[in-house]
Scaffold this motif. Structure first.
Motif, PDB file in Angstrom:
ATOM      1  N   LYS A  75       9.134 -10.344 -20.617  1.00  0.00           N
ATOM      2  CA  LYS A  75      10.149  -9.397 -21.083  1.00  0.00           C
ATOM      3  C   LYS A  75      10.605  -8.523 -19.923  1.00  0.00           C
ATOM      4  N   PRO A  76      11.873  -8.122 -19.913  1.00  0.00           N
ATOM      5  CA  PRO A  76      12.337  -7.193 -18.871  1.00  0.00           C
ATOM      6  C   PRO A  76      11.545  -5.890 -18.935  1.00  0.00           C
ATOM      7  N   ALA A  77      11.331  -5.296 -17.774  1.00  0.00           N
ATOM      8  CA  ALA A  77      10.605  -4.024 -17.731  1.00  0.00           C
ATOM      9  C   ALA A  77      11.297  -2.977 -18.584  1.00  0.00           C
ATOM     10  N   SER A  78      12.619  -3.027 -18.638  1.00  0.00           N
ATOM     11  CA  SER A  78      13.369  -2.048 -19.428  1.00  0.00           C
ATOM     12  C   SER A  78      13.037  -2.169 -20.910  1.00  0.00           C
ATOM     13  N   ALA A  79      12.776  -3.396 -21.383  1.00  0.00           N
ATOM     14  CA  ALA A  79      12.442  -3.594 -22.796  1.00  0.00           C
ATOM     15  C   ALA A  79      11.084  -2.999 -23.116  1.00  0.00           C
ATOM     16  N   ARG A  80      10.126  -3.163 -22.207  1.00  0.00           N
ATOM     17  CA  ARG A  80       8.797  -2.576 -22.424  1.00  0.00           C
ATOM     18  C   ARG A  80       8.890  -1.050 -22.395  1.00  0.00           C
ATOM     19  N   ARG A  81       9.709  -0.543 -21.495  1.00  0.00           N
ATOM     20  CA  ARG A  81       9.880   0.914 -21.406  1.00  0.00           C
ATOM     21  C   ARG A  81      10.514   1.461 -22.684  1.00  0.00           C
ATOM     22  N   GLU A  82      11.514   0.776 -23.193  1.00  0.00           N
ATOM     23  CA  GLU A  82      12.182   1.223 -24.422  1.00  0.00           C
ATOM     24  C   GLU A  82      11.231   1.208 -25.606  1.00  0.00           C
ATOM     25  N   LEU A  83      10.327   0.232 -25.645  1.00  0.00           N
ATOM     26  CA  LEU A  83       9.341   0.164 -26.725  1.00  0.00           C
ATOM     27  C   LEU A  83       8.416   1.375 -26.678  1.00  0.00           C
ATOM     28  N   VAL A  84       7.963   1.730 -25.489  1.00  0.00           N
ATOM     29  CA  VAL A  84       7.117   2.917 -25.333  1.00  0.00           C
ATOM     30  C   VAL A  84       7.876   4.166 -25.760  1.00  0.00           C
TER      31      VAL A  84
ATOM     32  N   THR B 149       6.503  -0.115 -17.084  1.00  0.00           N
ATOM     33  CA  THR B 149       7.635  -0.580 -16.284  1.00  0.00           C
ATOM     34  C   THR B 149       7.147  -1.327 -15.048  1.00  0.00           C
ATOM     35  N   ARG B 150       6.107  -0.790 -14.421  1.00  0.00           N
ATOM     36  CA  ARG B 150       5.585  -1.400 -13.192  1.00  0.00           C
ATOM     37  C   ARG B 150       4.197  -1.973 -13.459  1.00  0.00           C
ATOM     38  N   LEU B 151       4.130  -2.874 -14.400  1.00  0.00           N
ATOM     39  CA  LEU B 151       2.864  -3.411 -14.883  1.00  0.00           C
ATOM     40  C   LEU B 151       2.248  -4.336 -13.839  1.00  0.00           C
ATOM     41  N   ARG B 152       0.991  -4.071 -13.467  1.00  0.00           N
ATOM     42  CA  ARG B 152       0.296  -4.899 -12.477  1.00  0.00           C
ATOM     43  C   ARG B 152      -0.879  -5.651 -13.085  1.00  0.00           C
ATOM     44  N   THR B 153      -1.018  -5.604 -14.393  1.00  0.00           N
ATOM     45  CA  THR B 153      -2.131  -6.254 -15.067  1.00  0.00           C
ATOM     46  C   THR B 153      -1.643  -6.808 -16.392  1.00  0.00           C
ATOM     47  N   ASN B 154      -2.389  -7.752 -16.944  1.00  0.00           N
ATOM     48  CA  ASN B 154      -2.050  -8.296 -18.261  1.00  0.00           C
ATOM     49  C   ASN B 154      -2.650  -7.462 -19.386  1.00  0.00           C
ATOM     50  N   ASN B 155      -3.328  -6.388 -19.039  1.00  0.00           N
ATOM     51  CA  ASN B 155      -3.964  -5.534 -20.041  1.00  0.00           C
ATOM     52  C   ASN B 155      -3.487  -4.106 -19.817  1.00  0.00           C
ATOM     53  N   ILE B 156      -2.464  -3.719 -20.559  1.00  0.00           N
ATOM     54  CA  ILE B 156      -1.893  -2.388 -20.375  1.00  0.00           C
ATOM     55  C   ILE B 156      -2.884  -1.311 -20.767  1.00  0.00           C
ATOM     56  N   GLY B 157      -3.820  -1.627 -21.675  1.00  0.00           N
ATOM     57  CA  GLY B 157      -4.839  -0.655 -22.049  1.00  0.00           C
ATOM     58  C   GLY B 157      -5.660  -0.213 -20.851  1.00  0.00           C
ATOM     59  N   VAL B 158      -5.926  -1.137 -19.932  1.00  0.00           N
ATOM     60  CA  VAL B 158      -6.671  -0.810 -18.709  1.00  0.00           C
ATOM     61  C   VAL B 158      -5.879   0.183 -17.862  1.00  0.00           C
TER      62      VAL B 158
ATOM     63  N   ASP C 209       0.823  -1.212   0.000  1.00  0.00           N
ATOM     64  CA  ASP C 209       0.000   0.000   0.000  1.00  0.00           C
ATOM     65  C   ASP C 209       0.855   1.261   0.000  1.00  0.00           C
ATOM     66  N   LEU C 210       1.968   1.222   0.720  1.00  0.00           N
ATOM     67  CA  LEU C 210       2.878   2.375   0.718  1.00  0.00           C
ATOM     68  C   LEU C 210       3.418   2.615  -0.689  1.00  0.00           C
ATOM     69  N   VAL C 211       3.902   1.566  -1.323  1.00  0.00           N
ATOM     70  CA  VAL C 211       4.506   1.717  -2.649  1.00  0.00           C
ATOM     71  C   VAL C 211       3.458   2.148  -3.672  1.00  0.00           C
ATOM     72  N   ASP C 212       2.277   1.530  -3.624  1.00  0.00           N
ATOM     73  CA  ASP C 212       1.218   1.911  -4.563  1.00  0.00           C
ATOM     74  C   ASP C 212       0.820   3.376  -4.384  1.00  0.00           C
ATOM     75  N   THR C 213       0.815   3.846  -3.142  1.00  0.00           N
ATOM     76  CA  THR C 213       0.473   5.248  -2.896  1.00  0.00           C
ATOM     77  C   THR C 213       1.556   6.172  -3.435  1.00  0.00           C
ATOM     78  N   LEU C 214       2.810   5.789  -3.315  1.00  0.00           N
ATOM     79  CA  LEU C 214       3.885   6.610  -3.877  1.00  0.00           C
ATOM     80  C   LEU C 214       3.756   6.684  -5.399  1.00  0.00           C
ATOM     81  N   VAL C 215       3.337   5.580  -6.020  1.00  0.00           N
ATOM     82  CA  VAL C 215       3.073   5.606  -7.461  1.00  0.00           C
ATOM     83  C   VAL C 215       1.966   6.609  -7.775  1.00  0.00           C
TER      84      VAL C 215
END
Length: 270
Positions: free
Chosen positions: A146-155, A176-185, A94-100
């Motif tokens: 895929k590494p988070a860095s690869a997804r970030r580089e694609l964006v 980078t900090r994906l919490r779902t399988n649907n990035i559109g959401v 909850d702390l980390v999610d709130t910082l996000v």
């Protein structure tokens, strides 16, 4: 969130409002630095747990955050972080999610001060629609293998120079900090957050045909009467509906399409 985390989140958001002085630069810097802090906490479990350990006095946790991050982030960011870690959290997550969330709100504040919030909100919505209409892109951005860095580089390759800097920063952090399988959401949630900051709600509309400005205004007025709040209408053309519209506001779905009516008839006859 449980009650303790909800109260902690509320106090942390109040600290953010105090720290943001109406400066676009301060808000942008605070948002970016909070995302950087989250990245450190994601990588360092022991630090993450220590900063949210409710068995330790809040003042001690605040001192720890100042030793770790002091001098590495701005005064505004440190003030927000110190307040956040001093609260009692039900769960470390909850702390980390709130910082996000605070990072997102700070970046959206910078867009608002700079007069670009409407553009950012619209870009986030359109980004969600582009991803939804492109399964291969959605899979690439949502692939946890895929590494988070690869997804970030694609964006970065897709959006750099084509959208507002705030939109890019929010999108990069989301993948980078994906919490779902649907990035559109995730992109839709960011668009909704931008609207909520203006005390508005978002209506996601699928329409069989493109709506003109007058039709959008009429639809928005009708929804405002229903929900008692200003409504931002985002329209996506979907020719499979045959005619009419399907409106989604949060968990509510208003299906006025020909396809929806045919489906109801089919169920009634079966």
């Amino acid at each position: 969130m449980y009650a303790a985390s909800r109260e902690a989140s509320t106090r942390s958001r109040e600290a953010l409002r105090v720290a943001l002085t109406g400066s676009e630069t301060v808000a942008a810097t605070t948002g970016s630095e909070l995302f950087a802090v989250v990245a450190v906490l994601d990588d360092q479990r022991s630090l993450r747990v220590a900063l949210a350990d409710a068995s330790v006095p809040g003042s001690a946790r605040a001192e720890l955050s100042e030793r770790v991050f002091g001098g590495k982030v701005s005064i505004a960011t440190q003030a927000v972080l110190t307040t956040a870690v001093a609260q009692d959290w039900s769960r470390t997550r909850d702390l980390v999610d709130t910082l996000v969330l605070l990072g997102q709100e700070a970046l959206l504040e910078s867009a608002s001060v700079g007069g670009r919030q409407d553009a950012v909100e619209d870009e986030l919505f359109r980004l969600g629609r582009i991803v939804a209409d492109n399964p291969k892109l959605e899979q690439a951005l949502s692939d946890h293998a895929k590494p988070a860095s690869a997804r970030r580089e694609l964006v970065e390759r897709l959006l750099n120079g084509k959208v507002e800097p705030v939109t890019l920063a929010l999108a990069e952090q989301a993948v980078t900090r994906l919490r779902t399988n649907n990035i559109g959401v995730a992109f839709d949630a960011l668009s909704d957050l931008a609207a909520a900051r203006r005390d508005q709600i978002v209506a996601h509309v699928n329409s069989a045909v493109e709506l003109n400005d007058q039709q959008k205004e009429k639809l928005s007025a009708s929804l405002r009467r229903i929900y008692g709040k200003a409504v931002t209408v985002h329209v996506q053309v979907d020719s499979t509906l045959l005619s009419g519209v399907v409106v989604r506001v949060g968990d509510d779905v208003i299906d006025g399409s020909a396809t929806g009516r045919l489906e109801k008839l089919r169920r009634a006859l079966s």
